[in-house]
Design an enzyme around this catalytic site. Structure first.
Site, mmCIF file in Angstrom:
data_model
loop_
_atom_site.group_PDB
_atom_site.id
_atom_site.type_symbol
_atom_site.label_atom_id
_atom_site.label_comp_id
_atom_site.label_asym_id
_atom_site.label_seq_id
_atom_site.Cartn_x
_atom_site.Cartn_y
_atom_site.Cartn_z
ATOM 1 N N ASP A 54 14.931 31.425 -10.946
ATOM 2 C CA ASP A 54 14.400 30.485 -9.964
ATOM 3 C C ASP A 54 13.214 31.064 -9.200
ATOM 4 O O ASP A 54 12.494 30.325 -8.522
ATOM 5 C CB ASP A 54 15.486 30.100 -8.941
ATOM 6 C CG ASP A 54 16.632 29.331 -9.575
ATOM 7 O OD1 ASP A 54 16.374 28.559 -10.509
ATOM 8 O OD2 ASP A 54 17.788 29.519 -9.136
ATOM 9 N N ASP A 113 18.224 23.316 -7.508
ATOM 10 C CA ASP A 113 18.738 23.873 -8.758
ATOM 11 C C ASP A 113 20.241 23.575 -8.823
ATOM 12 O O ASP A 113 20.907 23.507 -7.790
ATOM 13 C CB ASP A 113 18.494 25.378 -8.789
ATOM 14 C CG ASP A 113 19.026 26.024 -10.059
ATOM 15 O OD1 ASP A 113 18.641 25.582 -11.146
ATOM 16 O OD2 ASP A 113 19.857 26.947 -9.936
ATOM 17 N N CYS A 152 -7.093 38.260 26.409
ATOM 18 C CA CYS A 152 -6.900 39.685 26.077
ATOM 19 C C CYS A 152 -6.434 39.826 24.630
ATOM 20 O O CYS A 152 -6.886 40.719 23.896
ATOM 21 C CB CYS A 152 -5.865 40.307 27.000
ATOM 22 S SG CYS A 152 -6.289 40.290 28.743
ATOM 23 N N ASP A 166 18.830 30.080 -6.548
ATOM 24 C CA ASP A 166 19.528 31.342 -6.260
ATOM 25 C C ASP A 166 19.369 32.399 -7.326
ATOM 26 O O ASP A 166 19.723 33.551 -7.095
ATOM 27 C CB ASP A 166 21.025 31.073 -6.072
ATOM 28 C CG ASP A 166 21.729 30.813 -7.395
ATOM 29 O OD1 ASP A 166 21.128 30.116 -8.249
ATOM 30 O OD2 ASP A 166 22.853 31.299 -7.584
#
Length: 750
Positions: A639, A433, A16, A635
């Protein structure tokens, strides 16, 4: 392009879902459609200038299913939907109880025929085919009504679903029994066995309905995470208006309202503390169990619990902009997405029902023509039609994804989609980082060294020049310099011709002096001699400090040693990732000496230093060119390109909105342990999906041939259609139950 989510009604199996997906996909203006059978919803990306939601809704309804748009941020289990589900469960329960009673009577009455024994304790009336017909007919057409309706809808669309198989299988048993009851002599003359199979049809229908009832209850538990998140939302807020405290509905709160929170109360909505202070338990949103201290200027998140003090805060986000609403939306989007591993199951379910019908037809002809055994042909045909189950294939992946993404939210790990969840377990290299990821992101100036020494008027003048120009920059290191000047009671002044040179530094005119602050390499490239403070700079770098250089009127005047403390968990997380077999790389704009010193502290062996913000994405691309699957953890705004370039972008939730938007996974609390949780959860979920797919495939691969009678020539044994019905009914339940085991997931880091 816009995105809309529809709640679907009337689906009975994965076939279905494929039908609806194909129908919506053919609507002009629809770019992409994903139907999730487990969640009973469709996610549609469409061109709003070409079509509207009503057009899509009508397309679904034309093929016999229901579709209703779901408001963004609202739970799929809203009040109307919950009421519909509850009514559906009650109806199923009534049918199962009724079918169970009749099944017991018919099986009891059929024991003599099944066993060949004379059982005098059985009432004679239950032996009578006419009595069995009266008992079986309501079950066949009342309890089994939904199967007939759904099979008819599929037939009109020239498709076949699991309901088609159920209708064919039970109808063969029922109508053969009806013919035997009405014309026993005629069937005997034709060489057919005058035996009734009412009990097989009734028991099969009852067992399938029981399976669906249990499946519905189990599937309800898979979306428990959404129910929990929705339950966190506060209903009212106590606002301060003209000196009076007034409780109002959370929907009526506006940005800028002052809200009062007392000890032990739930913070109703997002805001910024303006008066008072307290500690707040944010674990229900971030997964972090340690209470967070709050004071004026700090942000608070709705649905978290105030603990010790009372405070007032100004609302900053309301409605769908709050953190909790965004988390709910992310989890809903992730649960409704489709993992790449599901593609094989989708391809199989498209052809599943037609192939099963073909196998059933061949089975009947084989036993009837070659063996001349109509009873054998009937039993095997019904068995094949009943035991086949595409539902298990359709539920194998989405149920695990639903539980897995919900579990991630509990631990403060937001996974944007099933593809990200699946990809995380394949990652080979993780790039971290430095600033704000490995470190706390709060750099401070620890050393300020001038060419003329310290503690003199010259030093204060240089500090003033440095802070005056740095206050124009948004860089964290610039904020550290400005803060240092404040701590020395040095006032800043205006800057002219300010310019920020990406990845290098800043420059401008302060008090008629040309001031440059940035990297040593940048000053050297500008033709400035940096030998005067080289020794002091090397000493600072050896102590893991970032050194920024300052030149006034093209002469070096000072260097600043800036320290950003490592997060307490950094070294442990790096060590754990390495033990998990992952290559860990540190990416930073710091010079090599400082970068390697910091890397040594946390145990990272591979360092990529002196990488400017505009070079980060290219650095990730170079790692990928070596054939590695790369995850990037960052962050900051700078970045974002690297997060988008990486195969898997992981954003620290304490960072910027841009970084979070560019990522695939967000760690709400900013704790690096979330990286380990995400990878472990991905591995656990993929293992669970693989188990589900194995069970679903092996069930059908082994079950269909056995039902077709492959063991009969060897052992003289046939699979009773009743057993086939029980196996089919519980195959989906077993898959969902296995997926629910993920609710017990606990990361090793916790």
């Amino acid at each position: 392009m816009e995105k809309a989510t529809f709640k679907l009604q009337g689906m009975s199996c994965a076939s279905c879902a494929n039908t609806i997906e194909a129908v919506i996909g053919r609507v002009s203006g629809v770019e992409q459609c994903n139907v999730n059978f487990a969640m009973e919803q469709a996610t549609v990306h469409y061109n709003s200038q070409q079509i509207d939601l009503k057009t899509i809704q009508n397309a679904v309804e034309k093929v016999g299913y229901g579709a209703s748009p779901v408001e963004e941020g609202r739970s799929n289990a809203g009040d109307p939907e919950a009421a519909r589900r509850e009514a559906e469960s009650r109806e199923l329960q009534r049918k199962v109880i009724t079918g169970g009673i009749v099944s017991g009577l018919l099986v009891f009455g059929s024991l003599p025929a099944m066993t060949g024994l004379n059982l005098p304790l059985i009432p004679m009336g239950l032996h009578n085919p006419w009595v069995q017909l009266v008992l079986a007919t309501p079950i066949q057409f009342w309890c089994g009504r939904q199967f007939y309706l759904n099979a008819w809808k599929a037939f009109k669309q020239h498709t076949a679903t699991m309901d088609t198989l159920i209708v064919l299988g039970t109808s063969v048993a029922y109508f053969y029994s009806l013919a035997t009851t009405l014309f026993p002599r005629f069937l005997t003359q034709q060489g057919l066995a005058p035996q009734v199979y009412y009990e097989a049809s009734v028991v099969i229908i009852t067992l399938i309905l029981l399976g669906r009832l249990l499946e519905n209850r189990a599937r309800k538990q898979t979306s428990e995470a959404i129910h929990k998140l929705m339950g966190l939302q506060a209903k009212t807020a106590r606002i301060v208006c003209q000196g009076e405290e007034v409780d109002i509905s959370i929907e009526d709160v506006q940005i800028g309202n002052i809200v009062l929170v007392r000890p032990g109360e739930k913070i109703p909505i997002d805001g910024e503390v303006v008066e008072g202070g307290s500690t707040v338990d944010e674990s229900m949103v971030t997964g972090e169990s340690v209470p967070v201290k709050k004071q004026p200027g700090d942000q608070v998140v709705g649905a978290t619990i105030n603990q010790t003090g009372s405070f007032k805060f100004r609302t900053t986000r309301v409605g769908q902009d709050t953190v909790l609403a965004q988390i709910i939306q992310l989890v809903q989007d992730a649960q409704g997405s489709k993992a790449p591993i599901q593609r094989l199951a989708d391809q199989v379910t498209r052809w599943f029902v037609p192939v099963v019908i073909a196998i059933a037809l061949v089975t009947f002809l084989l036993w009837f023509n070659l063996m001349g055994n109509p009873t054998l042909a009937l039993i095997t045909t019904v068995g094949v039609l009943i035991i086949a189950c595409p539902c298990a294939l359709g539920l194998a992946t989405p149920t695990s994804v639903m539980v897995g993404t919900g579990k991630g939210a509990e631990y403060g790990v937001l996974i944007k989609g099933a593809e990200s969840l699946e990809l995380a377990h394949k990652i080979q290299t993780i790039v971290l980082d430095k600033t704000g990821t490995l470190t706390q992101g709060k750099p401070t100036v620890t050393d300020f060294v001038t060419v003329q020494g310290t503690a003199n008027d010259h030093e204060l003048r240089v500090i003033r020049l440095a802070a005056s120009i740095e206050r124009n920059s948004e860089h964290p290191l610039a904020a550290a310099v400005v803060q240092y000047a404040k701590s020395q009671d040095v006032e800043t002044t205006t800057t002219q011709d300010f310019e920020a040179v990406a990845g290098s530094g800043v420059q401008g005119i302060v008090l008629d002096h040309w001031v440059q602050i940035g990297t040593q390499r940048w000053l050297r490239d500008s033709g400035i001699d940096t030998q005067a403070l080289q020794t002091q700079a090397a000493q600072l770098e050896s102590r893991s400090k970032t050194v920024i250089w300052m030149a006034v009127d093209r002469n070096v005047e000072a260097i600043m040693g800036i320290s950003d403390a490592l997060k307490p968990s950094s070294a442990e997380v790096v060590s754990t990732l390495q033990r998990m077999g992952l290559e860990v790389v540190m990416l930073t704009g710091d010079n090599r000496a400082t970068a390697e010193s910091i890397a040594q502290e946390v145990g990272i062996k591979q360092v990529l230093p002196e990488v400017r913000p505009d070079q980060k994405a290219e650095t990730i691309r170079q790692l990928q060119s070596a054939g590695k699957l790369v995850a990037m953890v960052g962050d900051g705004i700078n970045d974002a390109p690297a997060l988008a370039q990486a195969d898997l972008g992981i954003a620290i939730g304490t960072g910027t909105d841009v970084a979070i938007a560019a990522s695939d996974i967000t760690l709400i609390s900013g704790d690096l342990q979330g990286i380990i949780t995400a990878i472990e959860l991905s591995r656990a979920t993929i293992r669970n999906i693989q188990q589900n797919l194995f069970f679903a495939f092996i069930y059908n691969v082994a079950g269909i041939p056995i039902a077709a009678g492959v063991l009969f020539p060897i052992f003289g044994w046939l699979l009773n259609p009743i057993i086939a019905g029980a196996a089919m009914a519980f195959s989906s339940v077993s898959v969902v139950t296995n997926a629910l085991r993920l609710r017990q997931f606990k990361p090793k880091s916790n």
